[in-house]
Scaffold this motif. Structure first.
Motif, PDB file in Angstrom:
ATOM      1  N   CYS A 109      37.071  44.131  24.626  1.00  0.00           N
ATOM      2  CA  CYS A 109      35.867  43.519  24.062  1.00  0.00           C
ATOM      3  C   CYS A 109      35.723  41.926  24.377  1.00  0.00           C
ATOM      4  O   CYS A 109      36.726  41.296  24.228  1.00  0.00           O
ATOM      5  CB  CYS A 109      35.935  43.865  22.472  1.00  0.00           C
ATOM      6  SG  CYS A 109      37.390  42.901  21.897  1.00  0.00           S
ATOM      7  N   GLY A 110      34.620  41.482  24.393  1.00  0.00           N
ATOM      8  CA  GLY A 110      34.303  40.141  24.430  1.00  0.00           C
ATOM      9  C   GLY A 110      34.658  39.577  25.825  1.00  0.00           C
ATOM     10  O   GLY A 110      34.950  40.264  26.736  1.00  0.00           O
ATOM     11  N   THR A 111      34.848  38.034  26.067  1.00  0.00           N
ATOM     12  CA  THR A 111      34.988  37.541  27.375  1.00  0.00           C
ATOM     13  C   THR A 111      36.615  37.675  27.884  1.00  0.00           C
ATOM     14  O   THR A 111      37.478  37.786  26.642  1.00  0.00           O
ATOM     15  CB  THR A 111      34.477  36.192  27.234  1.00  0.00           C
ATOM     16  OG1 THR A 111      35.070  35.336  26.084  1.00  0.00           O
ATOM     17  CG2 THR A 111      33.074  36.127  27.109  1.00  0.00           C
ATOM     18  N   HIS A 141      36.164  32.114  22.637  1.00  0.00           N
ATOM     19  CA  HIS A 141      36.803  31.883  21.259  1.00  0.00           C
ATOM     20  C   HIS A 141      38.250  31.903  21.401  1.00  0.00           C
ATOM     21  O   HIS A 141      38.734  32.856  22.113  1.00  0.00           O
ATOM     22  CB  HIS A 141      36.268  33.150  20.327  1.00  0.00           C
ATOM     23  CG  HIS A 141      34.997  33.253  20.216  1.00  0.00           C
ATOM     24  ND1 HIS A 141      34.446  32.468  19.192  1.00  0.00           N
ATOM     25  CD2 HIS A 141      33.924  34.098  20.420  1.00  0.00           C
ATOM     26  CE1 HIS A 141      32.971  32.824  19.145  1.00  0.00           C
ATOM     27  NE2 HIS A 141      32.925  33.670  19.940  1.00  0.00           N
ATOM     28  N   ILE A 142      38.780  30.891  21.156  1.00  0.00           N
ATOM     29  CA  ILE A 142      40.044  30.460  21.373  1.00  0.00           C
ATOM     30  C   ILE A 142      40.696  30.056  19.785  1.00  0.00           C
ATOM     31  O   ILE A 142      40.199  29.427  18.936  1.00  0.00           O
ATOM     32  CB  ILE A 142      40.492  29.325  22.128  1.00  0.00           C
ATOM     33  CG1 ILE A 142      39.838  29.754  23.413  1.00  0.00           C
ATOM     34  CG2 ILE A 142      41.882  28.882  22.171  1.00  0.00           C
ATOM     35  CD1 ILE A 142      40.004  28.517  24.781  1.00  0.00           C
ATOM     36  N   ALA A 143      41.834  30.580  19.508  1.00  0.00           N
ATOM     37  CA  ALA A 143      42.651  30.316  18.298  1.00  0.00           C
ATOM     38  C   ALA A 143      43.874  29.639  18.680  1.00  0.00           C
ATOM     39  O   ALA A 143      44.373  29.870  19.460  1.00  0.00           O
ATOM     40  CB  ALA A 143      42.905  31.636  17.505  1.00  0.00           C
ATOM     41  N   GLY A 145      40.848  41.245  19.205  1.00  0.00           N
ATOM     42  CA  GLY A 145      39.540  41.460  19.241  1.00  0.00           C
ATOM     43  C   GLY A 145      38.673  40.234  18.790  1.00  0.00           C
ATOM     44  O   GLY A 145      37.457  40.203  19.194  1.00  0.00           O
ATOM     45  N   ALA A 146      39.166  39.201  18.224  1.00  0.00           N
ATOM     46  CA  ALA A 146      38.383  38.317  17.948  1.00  0.00           C
ATOM     47  C   ALA A 146      38.548  37.040  18.669  1.00  0.00           C
ATOM     48  O   ALA A 146      37.577  36.112  18.697  1.00  0.00           O
ATOM     49  CB  ALA A 146      38.856  37.774  16.342  1.00  0.00           C
ATOM     50  N   PHE A 147      39.698  36.868  19.550  1.00  0.00           N
ATOM     51  CA  PHE A 147      39.858  35.739  20.335  1.00  0.00           C
ATOM     52  C   PHE A 147      40.140  36.116  21.788  1.00  0.00           C
ATOM     53  O   PHE A 147      41.019  36.865  22.023  1.00  0.00           O
ATOM     54  CB  PHE A 147      40.844  34.843  19.768  1.00  0.00           C
ATOM     55  CG  PHE A 147      40.505  34.305  18.545  1.00  0.00           C
ATOM     56  CD1 PHE A 147      39.765  33.424  17.883  1.00  0.00           C
ATOM     57  CD2 PHE A 147      41.180  35.049  17.449  1.00  0.00           C
ATOM     58  CE1 PHE A 147      39.377  32.910  16.810  1.00  0.00           C
ATOM     59  CE2 PHE A 147      41.074  34.579  15.867  1.00  0.00           C
ATOM     60  CZ  PHE A 147      40.164  33.357  15.793  1.00  0.00           C
ATOM     61  N   ALA A 148      39.596  35.366  22.725  1.00  0.00           N
ATOM     62  CA  ALA A 148      40.062  35.505  24.197  1.00  0.00           C
ATOM     63  C   ALA A 148      41.249  34.908  24.720  1.00  0.00           C
ATOM     64  O   ALA A 148      41.956  35.448  25.495  1.00  0.00           O
ATOM     65  CB  ALA A 148      38.948  35.153  25.142  1.00  0.00           C
ATOM     66  N   LEU A 149      41.602  33.905  23.656  1.00  0.00           N
ATOM     67  CA  LEU A 149      42.955  33.130  24.074  1.00  0.00           C
ATOM     68  C   LEU A 149      43.481  32.558  22.605  1.00  0.00           C
ATOM     69  O   LEU A 149      42.864  31.952  22.057  1.00  0.00           O
ATOM     70  CB  LEU A 149      42.645  32.108  24.937  1.00  0.00           C
ATOM     71  CG  LEU A 149      44.009  31.093  25.224  1.00  0.00           C
ATOM     72  CD1 LEU A 149      45.099  32.128  26.131  1.00  0.00           C
ATOM     73  CD2 LEU A 149      43.483  29.993  26.159  1.00  0.00           C
ATOM     74  N   LEU A 199      44.301  46.825  23.778  1.00  0.00           N
ATOM     75  CA  LEU A 199      43.492  46.247  24.503  1.00  0.00           C
ATOM     76  C   LEU A 199      42.468  45.254  24.065  1.00  0.00           C
ATOM     77  O   LEU A 199      41.920  44.756  24.960  1.00  0.00           O
ATOM     78  CB  LEU A 199      42.588  47.576  25.328  1.00  0.00           C
ATOM     79  CG  LEU A 199      43.758  48.239  26.232  1.00  0.00           C
ATOM     80  CD1 LEU A 199      42.498  49.574  26.743  1.00  0.00           C
ATOM     81  CD2 LEU A 199      44.052  47.738  27.477  1.00  0.00           C
ATOM     82  N   GLU A 200      42.383  45.108  23.004  1.00  0.00           N
ATOM     83  CA  GLU A 200      41.570  44.005  22.332  1.00  0.00           C
ATOM     84  C   GLU A 200      42.191  42.569  22.333  1.00  0.00           C
ATOM     85  O   GLU A 200      41.415  41.410  22.036  1.00  0.00           O
ATOM     86  CB  GLU A 200      41.136  44.512  20.956  1.00  0.00           C
ATOM     87  CG  GLU A 200      39.995  45.360  20.783  1.00  0.00           C
ATOM     88  CD  GLU A 200      40.507  47.041  21.271  1.00  0.00           C
ATOM     89  OE1 GLU A 200      41.916  46.952  20.917  1.00  0.00           O
ATOM     90  OE2 GLU A 200      39.745  47.695  21.589  1.00  0.00           O
ATOM     91  N   MET A 201      43.608  42.643  22.250  1.00  0.00           N
ATOM     92  CA  MET A 201      44.216  41.483  22.114  1.00  0.00           C
ATOM     93  C   MET A 201      43.996  40.563  23.493  1.00  0.00           C
ATOM     94  O   MET A 201      43.992  41.017  24.379  1.00  0.00           O
ATOM     95  CB  MET A 201      45.749  41.694  21.937  1.00  0.00           C
ATOM     96  CG  MET A 201      46.381  40.347  21.883  1.00  0.00           C
ATOM     97  SD  MET A 201      46.166  39.519  20.465  1.00  0.00           S
ATOM     98  CE  MET A 201      46.785  40.342  19.149  1.00  0.00           C
ATOM     99  N   GLY A 202      43.844  39.118  23.159  1.00  0.00           N
ATOM    100  CA  GLY A 202      43.310  38.534  24.345  1.00  0.00           C
ATOM    101  C   GLY A 202      44.761  37.933  24.831  1.00  0.00           C
ATOM    102  O   GLY A 202      45.683  38.049  24.586  1.00  0.00           O
ATOM    103  N   SER A 203      44.464  36.920  25.890  1.00  0.00           N
ATOM    104  CA  SER A 203      45.571  36.081  26.376  1.00  0.00           C
ATOM    105  C   SER A 203      46.410  35.235  25.494  1.00  0.00           C
ATOM    106  O   SER A 203      45.769  34.897  24.509  1.00  0.00           O
ATOM    107  CB  SER A 203      45.197  35.531  27.881  1.00  0.00           C
ATOM    108  OG  SER A 203      44.444  36.442  28.733  1.00  0.00           O
TER     109      SER A 203
END
Length: 809
Positions: free
Chosen positions: A604-606, A633-635, A737-741, A780-784
């Motif tokens: 999901c997302g970028t 979106h980065i956290a 799912g909320a953050f790409a990084l 698979l929703e977890m970003g880098s």
């Protein structure tokens, strides 16, 4: 009866001269390396050894034994070869130059250039009358000629010598080294332009190279027009050759030869009419496109011949120009006097500029000595001065001796500057949290193959919010050297492999990384320099990374995680050696280090896989909205401690990019008041007013983030109240799912009450418990995940057994 003059065009003289040049070059190179064995322990540049070798070779008398023709001076033998070497080397300097880093120092370099040139011009004009008796036997047509040429000679700086020594001493990556090189090149260009204008004036009426002064002016303007047309045609021609060789590491041999011939032909435009071709060759290198196989091929083709063959002879020729039989006090005294005048003028100018720029006076004195290097002074005014009758023979020899004295003196000064800059880099804190947000950030990244290259390059692009002001980014690619010949194969397998390699070169791992770098360079405008190094084990790779950190002097070092994401979301370890490489690098990292756990199969997302411009165009085509920008979106996870503060500082760097939306998530214990209210104290200032003083560095970091980003609506801030380790784990997994990084600190120096129950998650100590929880999530929703470590003193020491070499799966 007039004496019979010896004709210089004697049969076989060209062959004798060529044999002499080859023999002297071989002896100078071998002897220079032998002398440098004893001098390199003192950090002296190799140019000093090569000049000394040239002096020894010149005293052997090989010229008189081989070339049986009288020549006016040594310039008749070495001048053409030195000119050709200067053209190709200055083109190489322009091609290798970090234009963005030089542009960041343009103000300081301009002030130093004008100050040093102005003081030298005034000093030379003042003492030219007193130097007349020491420089001439017979009067000239006008004393202004002597004053003008003496002004150019004292003010000039040899750009080739300064750039070569600074590059060899690895000073071009430091602000001081860049300042000296930029000032030397600018000073050299100013003197070359001044010599060109002077030679075209009526005062210089003698015909030079069969052209009068007005004719030279017209031909000079015509050569400038030709150079401008060549520079305009450079971009489309190189782009065409890059398209022809797309997916290859290098261009064809005949294309490479044609490009080098074109560089030689264009660089010689001004020299054909008596002008210096250095500015043209430098401009050609600066304007040459850096991306694609063309730039890689030219740099690979020029690097070894220039450094191993051409430049040793270039510096050795300075020593071979000495004529010991003609040495006397009438030569040594003017030579020492000219060297002292140059030192006084340069040091006075640099100290005045340093006082204005608030630079230490000791550094200004060193810069003045380095800018007094003259090198081959004949490149500026020797030909003109000889043709106009300004220099007598003793004055010519005095200038040669003075140029060698100034160059040899600069060797120890370069050694002092090198030791000073090395100690300053190793002893400095080198933390991102202490750097200004707009301060340039030098980056060094490592990749192990084409699988992780896009994610790493995307992260580098996000960190470089302003491509035109970003210094060159260096990427080390560790290619597998054991995979090619891992085991003996049958004959038919070898034939099939060779046919498959001929059919498609793009399947090679190195070429695929080259292709990814070229795509990011073209799309982003960044200058990315790829270095290919063989993967020879964790110990050898760690030495390679250490050597390149000394050369590049980065502010941040980026490493790939030893685990790679599988298509089902699980993180699989490909090679255990990569984990030990990360541990070794983190132990002795001289700057901030970060490990990127790339997760390219995010559903999901970028995802961090494409440049922002390509992602924007792709998303806009799908949504039919050309003005829509892709948002990443980065956290940043903040628990406390220096590593977490460094993670927030790095995330703030990412937030400088317009396509990034940053959220800092802070974990606090339930029932506790905010640390800001508990640890803040009040103290009266000078005016008697009471101000709040925050004693905790963690609170200072949060307060600065609120003031600079949250208050200006450039980022968001959230606090999560937790009661124990399980709440921290659930909150971290809830970020999927909320953050790409997600940027987190490595840990080890965090508040104990927050991480007391997370020790069981620390399976991989190089990423810490927070990084392990985020990177090992199979969703698979977890970003880098990017795990950051601030420079440590003393460093972390992890006792891990050395792994046995294992084949890649």
């Amino acid at each position: 009866m007039q004496p019979i003059k010896c004709d210089s065009t004697v049969k076989n003289v060209a062959l004798d001269t060529l044999f002499l040049i080859v023999l002297q070059a071989a002896v100078v190179i071998a002897l220079g390396k032998f002398i440098h064995l004893g001098l390199r322990r003192h950090n002296l540049p190799s140019a000093t050894s090569q000049i000394l070798a040239g002096i020894i070779v010149g005293s052997l008398g090989l010229h008189d034994m081989i070339v049986h023709v009288d020549v006016a001076n040594a310039e008749d033998t070495y001048g053409g070869y030195v000119s050709e070497a200067r053209i190709f080397y200055m083109f190489y300097v322009g091609l290798e130059a970090d234009v963005a880093a030089l542009w960041n120092d343009i103000r300081r370099a301009t002030i130093f250039t004008y100050a040093s040139v102005a003081t030298c011009l005034l000093l030379a004009a003042f003492v030219s009358g007193g130097m007349y008796g020491s420089m001439m036997h017979t009067p000239v047509r006008s004393p202004e000629l002597l004053a003008a040429v003496l002004m150019l000679s004292i003010a000039d700086t040899a750009s080739v010598d300064v750039s070569r020594m600074a590059s060899e001493m690895r000073l071009t990556a430091t602000p001081s080294g860049r300042l000296v090189v930029a000032t030397a090149i600018a000073t050299n260009i100013i003197c070359i332009v001044g010599e060109g204008v002077f030679s075209c004036m009526k005062l210089a009426s003698t015909r030079i190279l069969d052209y009068s002064a007005p004719q030279r002016l017209g031909l000079g303007i015509l050569s400038l027009v030709k150079v401008g047309v060549a520079v305009l045609l450079l971009q489309p021609v190189v782009a065409f050759i890059n398209r022809r060789n797309a997916g290859r590491h290098r261009v064809g041999n005949w294309e490479l030869v044609l490009l080098l011939v074109a560089v030689h032909f264009i660089g010689n435009f001004p020299q054909r009419v008596g002008f210096d071709g250095m500015p043209v060759s430098l401009l050609l290198g600066l304007a040459f496109p850096r991306e694609g196989p063309v730039a890689r091929s030219i740099m690979d083709a020029l690097e070894y011949p220039l450094h191993a063959l051409v430049l040793p002879f270039y510096f050795g020729a300075m020593g071979m120009r000495l004529n010991f039989s003609a040495m006397s006090g009438a030569i040594l005294v003017p030579a020492i006097l000219l060297t002292l005048l140059g030192l006084i003028g340069k040091c006075a100018g640099t100290m005045g500029a340093a006082r204005f720029l608030k630079i230490p006076a000791t550094d200004a004195l060193r810069f003045g000595v380095l800018l007094n290097i003259k090198g081959h002074v004949n490149m500026i005014d020797m030909n003109l001065a000889s043709s106009e009758g300004i220099w007598a023979e003793q004055a010519l020899m005095a200038m040669v001796v003075g140029s060698m004295i100034s160059t040899i003196i600069a060797g120890p000064v370069f050694a002092v500057v090198f030791r000073k800059e090395k100690e300053a880099y190793e002893c400095s804190h080198q933390a991102l949290e202490d750097m200004a947000p707009d301060q340039e950030l030098r980056m060094l990244a490592c990749v192990h193959g084409p699988h992780g290259a896009p994610g790493m390059l995307s992260l580098l692009e996000l960190l470089a919010s302003k491509p035109r002001e970003q210094p060159a980014i260096h990427v080390i690619h560790f290619y597998d050297v054991a995979r090619k010949n891992a085991a003996p194969r049958q004959y038919h397998r070898r034939v099939q492999d060779s046919e498959r390699k001929l059919m498609d070169r793009r399947k090679e791992a190195t070429t695929q990384v080259n292709w990814a770098v070229d795509v990011f360079t073209c799309a982003t405008g960044l200058v990315i320099r790829q270095v290919d190094a063989g993967d020879r084990g964790s110990a050898a790779n760690a030495k390679t990374v250490r050597r390149w950190t000394e050369d590049v002097r980065p502010g941040i070092l980026l490493l790939p995680y030893h685990r790679e994401q599988h298509y089902d979301g699980t993180m699989v370890c490909r090679r255990e050696e990569r984990r030990h490489l990360n541990v070794k690098v983190l132990e002795r990292a001289p700057c901030t280090a970060a490990i990127l756990a790339d997760r390219p199969f995010r559903r999901c997302g970028t995802s961090l896989q494409l440049p922002i411009k390509i992602s924007t165009s792709t998303e806009a085509a799908g949504n039919q909205q050309g003005d829509e920008k892709v948002t990443i979106h980065i956290a940043a996870v903040f628990l406390g401690g220096p590593d977490d503060r460094e993670a927030v500082a790095l995330a703030c760097r990412l937030a400088k990019n317009d396509s990034v939306r940053l959220t800092v998530v802070r974990f606090v214990l339930c029932g506790n008041t905010r640390e800001h209210d508990r640890l803040a104290t009040t103290s009266p200032d000078i005016d008697g007013e009471v101000s709040v003083v925050v004693q905790d560095p963690n609170e200072e970091c949060v307060s600065a983030f609120h003031r600079e980003y949250v208050a200006r609506e450039r980022a968001a801030y959230a606090e999560k109240a937790v009661t124990g380790a399980m709440d921290v784990v659930e909150a971290l997994r809830g970020m999927a799912g909320a953050f790409a990084l997600v940027v987190a600190g490595r840990g080890g120096r965090q508040p104990a009450e927050l991480v007391v129950g997370l020790k069981g998650w620390t399976e991989c100590a190089e990423v810490g418990p927070i990084g392990e929880i985020l990177a090992s999530d199979p969703s698979l929703e977890m970003g880098s995940v990017l795990v950051v470590q601030q420079k440590t003193a003393p460093p972390f020491h992890l006792d891990l057994p050395e792994p046995a070499p294992t084949p890649a799966t």
